[in-house]
Scaffold this active site. Sequence first.
Site, PDB file in Angstrom:
ATOM      1  N   HIS A 156      57.590   5.852  28.414  1.00 51.91           N
ATOM      2  CA  HIS A 156      57.124   4.558  28.141  1.00 51.91           C
ATOM      3  C   HIS A 156      55.421   4.897  28.382  1.00 51.91           C
ATOM      4  CE1 HIS A 156      55.610   0.396  28.655  1.00 51.91           C
ATOM      5  NE2 HIS A 156      56.741   0.185  27.595  1.00 51.91           N
ATOM      6  N   ASP A 188      60.093   5.574  37.002  1.00 49.53           N
ATOM      7  CA  ASP A 188      60.300   4.386  36.365  1.00 49.53           C
ATOM      8  C   ASP A 188      61.526   4.037  36.127  1.00 49.53           C
ATOM      9  OD1 ASP A 188      59.959   2.416  34.365  1.00 49.53           O
ATOM     10  OD2 ASP A 188      58.843   3.481  32.939  1.00 49.53           O
ATOM     11  N   GLN A 240      64.003   0.440  32.979  1.00 47.36           N
ATOM     12  CA  GLN A 240      65.319   0.234  32.031  1.00 47.36           C
ATOM     13  C   GLN A 240      66.538   0.391  33.043  1.00 47.36           C
ATOM     14  OE1 GLN A 240      65.650  -1.101  29.220  1.00 47.36           O
ATOM     15  NE2 GLN A 240      63.208  -1.131  28.840  1.00 47.36           N
ATOM     16  N   LYS A 242      63.144  -7.952  33.267  1.00 48.39           N
ATOM     17  CA  LYS A 242      64.256  -7.253  32.612  1.00 48.39           C
ATOM     18  C   LYS A 242      65.602  -7.328  33.042  1.00 48.39           C
ATOM     19  CE  LYS A 242      61.005  -3.922  30.838  1.00 48.39           C
ATOM     20  NZ  LYS A 242      60.870  -4.123  29.152  1.00 48.39           N
ATOM     21  N   CYS A 273      56.280   1.288  22.518  1.00 43.30           N
ATOM     22  CA  CYS A 273      55.699   1.819  23.620  1.00 43.30           C
ATOM     23  C   CYS A 273      55.904   3.152  24.097  1.00 43.30           C
ATOM     24  CB  CYS A 273      55.342   0.804  24.830  1.00 43.30           C
ATOM     25  SG  CYS A 273      54.757  -0.791  24.614  1.00 43.30           S
TER      26      CYS A 273
END
Length: 409
Positions: free
Chosen positions: A121, A198, A201, A224, A364
């Site tokens: 991302h 990261d 997700q 999220k 993104c």
Amino acid sequence: MDIHDIRQLFPILHQEVNGKPLVYLDSAATSQKPVQVIEAIDTYYREINSNVHRGVHTLGTRATDGYEGAREKVRKFINAKSTEEIIFTRGTTTALNTVAASYGRANLHEGDEIVISYMEHHSNIIPWQQVAKQTGAVLKYLPLQEDGTISLEDVRETVTSNTKIVSIMQVSNVLGVVNPIKDIAKIAHENGAIMVVDGAQSTPHLKADVQDLDCDFFAFSGHKMCGPTGIGVLYGRKQLLENMEPIEFGGEMIDFVGLYESTWKELPWKFEGGTPIIAGAIGLGAAIDFLEEVGLDQIEAHEHRLAAYAIEKMSAVEGLTIFGPKEASKRAGLVTFNLNDVHPHDVATVLDAEGIAVRAGHHCAQPLMKWLKQSATARASFYLYNTEEEIDKLVSGLLKTKEYFSDVF
């Protein structure tokens, strides 16, 4: 896990869009919120609202207890050793920027290497671009396999003794790939590098365990994972955080302020300058309670079933291309696709007319779009409240899209 009971807890799902029942397939962008989270935030503002830490009155104490109680919930949720390692941020982007700006600037030098991948991302690319320019470090990219996965052999070839930072997303927001973070972290550490993850997700869908992953930093967002917008978390190893300087200065994060010099509070508060995101943290704590009550294992299994069903049904649509692994076992609960020469924005517009919300664009992830040789894609992403019937409606909507743009086929 009774999907009907779960859906009843999400008020926004029970509405019509363009005269059709809403089918929300955009949870990778932001998830919807259960009543427990909405009520927790409402209760805070109706009954508790006060600043934290500095007040000795009852409301101040209640607010502080709620805020710091949420920190402890986060600690348990990701299995960190201490709440000193849990920093509240505005989201994943702020968390990754903090690592790049504070740790990166202080520890990178000319010729040092930062390793990321093509699937990242933008929030896990641009901060490293900037710190590389500022320090003279070299930014390197892990190659991807044909299906978009990362090969550990490629990791071993790319990560060298000059590598100081490896920063990889655990789950791709485009390909749905679940990356082998624990194995990548082992290779990074063998070469003397730190591992940054990261988790934007992955945290909503998979059990997070920072000690098992053996990562040095881990970032994720509340919105999220059924929590409110504007709240996120940076986990960092205590010994690394202790040696890092804050990047925001002002109230709340200070110990002593003189005319020419100041000192900082201890962890984690030295990284939380200004009035913190109190309601957001409390809402995130409520979201964690909700997800743990449902069970992350059940959520993951439900999404795997949905992904497998979606791939099977969507693959039968002539002219539709699915990006990423075709095996549901290798991906999280999302499917990114294109429909022949129909622009993804047109696909999303026709689906919206049917009450179906999907995401369209570069997500993104422009370097990944270039790797895929696509200017944009459409994405349907699933969460604990989605059903197979909604996927059937998506496929029906795609067939209507084909009919609408029949001259393309």
